[in-house]
Design a protein around this motif. Structure first.
Motif, mmCIF file in Angstrom:
data_model
loop_
_atom_site.group_PDB
_atom_site.id
_atom_site.type_symbol
_atom_site.label_atom_id
_atom_site.label_comp_id
_atom_site.label_asym_id
_atom_site.label_seq_id
_atom_site.Cartn_x
_atom_site.Cartn_y
_atom_site.Cartn_z
ATOM 1 N N SER A 135 0.831 -1.213 0.000
ATOM 2 C CA SER A 135 0.000 0.000 0.000
ATOM 3 C C SER A 135 0.864 1.262 0.000
ATOM 4 O O SER A 135 0.463 2.290 0.517
ATOM 5 C CB SER A 135 -0.913 -0.002 1.220
ATOM 6 N N CYS A 136 2.032 1.168 -0.613
ATOM 7 C CA CYS A 136 2.975 2.285 -0.599
ATOM 8 C C CYS A 136 2.844 3.104 -1.884
ATOM 9 O O CYS A 136 3.053 2.585 -2.974
ATOM 10 C CB CYS A 136 4.399 1.741 -0.463
ATOM 11 N N ASN A 137 2.481 4.368 -1.749
ATOM 12 C CA ASN A 137 2.388 5.273 -2.887
ATOM 13 C C ASN A 137 3.481 6.320 -2.744
ATOM 14 O O ASN A 137 3.442 7.155 -1.842
ATOM 15 C CB ASN A 137 1.008 5.922 -2.949
ATOM 16 N N VAL A 138 4.446 6.277 -3.646
ATOM 17 C CA VAL A 138 5.635 7.133 -3.532
ATOM 18 C C VAL A 138 5.282 8.612 -3.598
ATOM 19 O O VAL A 138 5.891 9.436 -2.925
ATOM 20 C CB VAL A 138 6.655 6.775 -4.643
ATOM 21 N N THR A 139 4.281 8.958 -4.381
ATOM 22 C CA THR A 139 3.976 10.380 -4.596
ATOM 23 C C THR A 139 3.081 10.982 -3.521
ATOM 24 O O THR A 139 2.953 12.196 -3.452
ATOM 25 C CB THR A 139 3.319 10.582 -5.971
ATOM 26 N N SER A 140 2.447 10.163 -2.692
ATOM 27 C CA SER A 140 1.562 10.728 -1.667
ATOM 28 C C SER A 140 2.373 11.251 -0.485
ATOM 29 O O SER A 140 3.410 10.707 -0.136
ATOM 30 C CB SER A 140 0.558 9.679 -1.185
ATOM 31 N N SER A 141 1.878 12.299 0.117
ATOM 32 C CA SER A 141 2.560 12.860 1.291
ATOM 33 C C SER A 141 1.704 12.572 2.519
ATOM 34 O O SER A 141 0.876 13.370 2.916
ATOM 35 C CB SER A 141 2.792 14.361 1.132
ATOM 36 N N ASP A 142 1.911 11.405 3.082
ATOM 37 C CA ASP A 142 1.124 10.996 4.238
ATOM 38 C C ASP A 142 1.955 10.947 5.517
ATOM 39 O O ASP A 142 1.628 10.258 6.452
ATOM 40 C CB ASP A 142 0.485 9.637 3.980
ATOM 41 N N GLY A 143 3.051 11.689 5.529
ATOM 42 C CA GLY A 143 3.865 11.755 6.728
ATOM 43 C C GLY A 143 5.045 10.802 6.736
ATOM 44 O O GLY A 143 5.896 10.894 7.604
ATOM 45 N N GLN A 144 5.093 9.866 5.795
ATOM 46 C CA GLN A 144 6.227 8.951 5.732
ATOM 47 C C GLN A 144 7.421 9.671 5.117
ATOM 48 O O GLN A 144 7.267 10.613 4.351
ATOM 49 C CB GLN A 144 5.884 7.725 4.870
ATOM 50 N N ALA A 145 8.612 9.206 5.438
ATOM 51 C CA ALA A 145 9.840 9.829 4.939
ATOM 52 C C ALA A 145 9.964 9.588 3.436
ATOM 53 O O ALA A 145 9.753 8.482 2.950
ATOM 54 C CB ALA A 145 11.047 9.243 5.667
ATOM 55 N N ARG A 146 10.296 10.663 2.696
ATOM 56 C CA ARG A 146 10.471 10.576 1.250
ATOM 57 C C ARG A 146 11.788 11.230 0.861
ATOM 58 O O ARG A 146 12.297 12.090 1.571
ATOM 59 C CB ARG A 146 9.337 11.281 0.505
ATOM 60 N N ALA A 147 12.320 10.833 -0.296
ATOM 61 C CA ALA A 147 13.549 11.430 -0.815
ATOM 62 C C ALA A 147 13.462 11.478 -2.338
ATOM 63 O O ALA A 147 12.923 10.569 -2.966
ATOM 64 C CB ALA A 147 14.772 10.617 -0.392
ATOM 65 N N LEU A 148 13.984 12.544 -2.920
ATOM 66 C CA LEU A 148 14.026 12.698 -4.365
ATOM 67 C C LEU A 148 15.460 13.006 -4.756
ATOM 68 O O LEU A 148 16.053 13.961 -4.255
ATOM 69 C CB LEU A 148 13.103 13.837 -4.824
ATOM 70 N N HIS A 149 16.017 12.172 -5.637
ATOM 71 C CA HIS A 149 17.392 12.367 -6.098
ATOM 72 C C HIS A 149 17.379 12.488 -7.611
ATOM 73 O O HIS A 149 16.674 11.750 -8.292
ATOM 74 C CB HIS A 149 18.275 11.189 -5.683
#
Length: 159
Positions: A135-149
């Protein structure tokens, strides 16, 4: 000897004040400990996302170097821990062809005709640390840690 009637409970009052001070100190220490635990957990999740984004870029470069064909945009890969239970991440890859003249000096592009060709890409890898990959959506901002390189990739091929 002094009689107990002259003390009038002063020892009880002092011990209650000291007990109150110790209780407040213990509560403050427990609160600080909980905060430090949350900070370290967030740092670990951010590190997982960072490393997954780097892994995504390396995956793209390896795939392109092996086959000569860039993976399609929106390629999604799951990055799971190799040991332990530190967490997992989902990675989304995108690449776009860019004009090599922006990066390579003109004199390098005009080497003897037919000797070298350049292929230039702008690659981006977006990753998100997830508790559950299904259930992981990379583009959603639900408070989980994200990184863009992002990375530019230039390949010179000798003809």
């Amino acid at each position: 000897m002094t009689s107990s009637k002259t003390q009038r409970g002063m020892a009880l009052l002092v011990s209650l004040v000291l007990l109150l001070i110790l209780t407040v100190l213990a509560i403050a220490m427990a609160s600080n400990s909980t905060l430090q635990q949350r900070v370290s957990a967030n740092a670990q999740q951010q590190n997982i996302a960072f490393q997954a984004a780097e892994s995504g870029l390396q995956f793209w470069v390896n795939r392109f170097a092996q086959s000569g064909v860039a993976p399609t945009n929106g390629t999604s890969i799951a990055v799971e821990p190799t040991s332990g239970n530190s967490g997992s991440a989902q990675v989304n890859l995108n690449a776009s062809f860019i004009e090599c003249a922006k990066f390579i000096p003109a004199q390098s592009l005009s080497v003897a005709a037919g000797t070298l060709t350049y292929t230039c890409y702008q690659v981006s890898s977006q990753a998100k640390a997830c508790k559950n990959l299904s259930s992981c959506n990379v583009t959603s901002s639900d408070g989980q840690a994200r990184a863009l390189h992002r990375r530019s990739y230039i390949q010179a091929t000798h003809l």
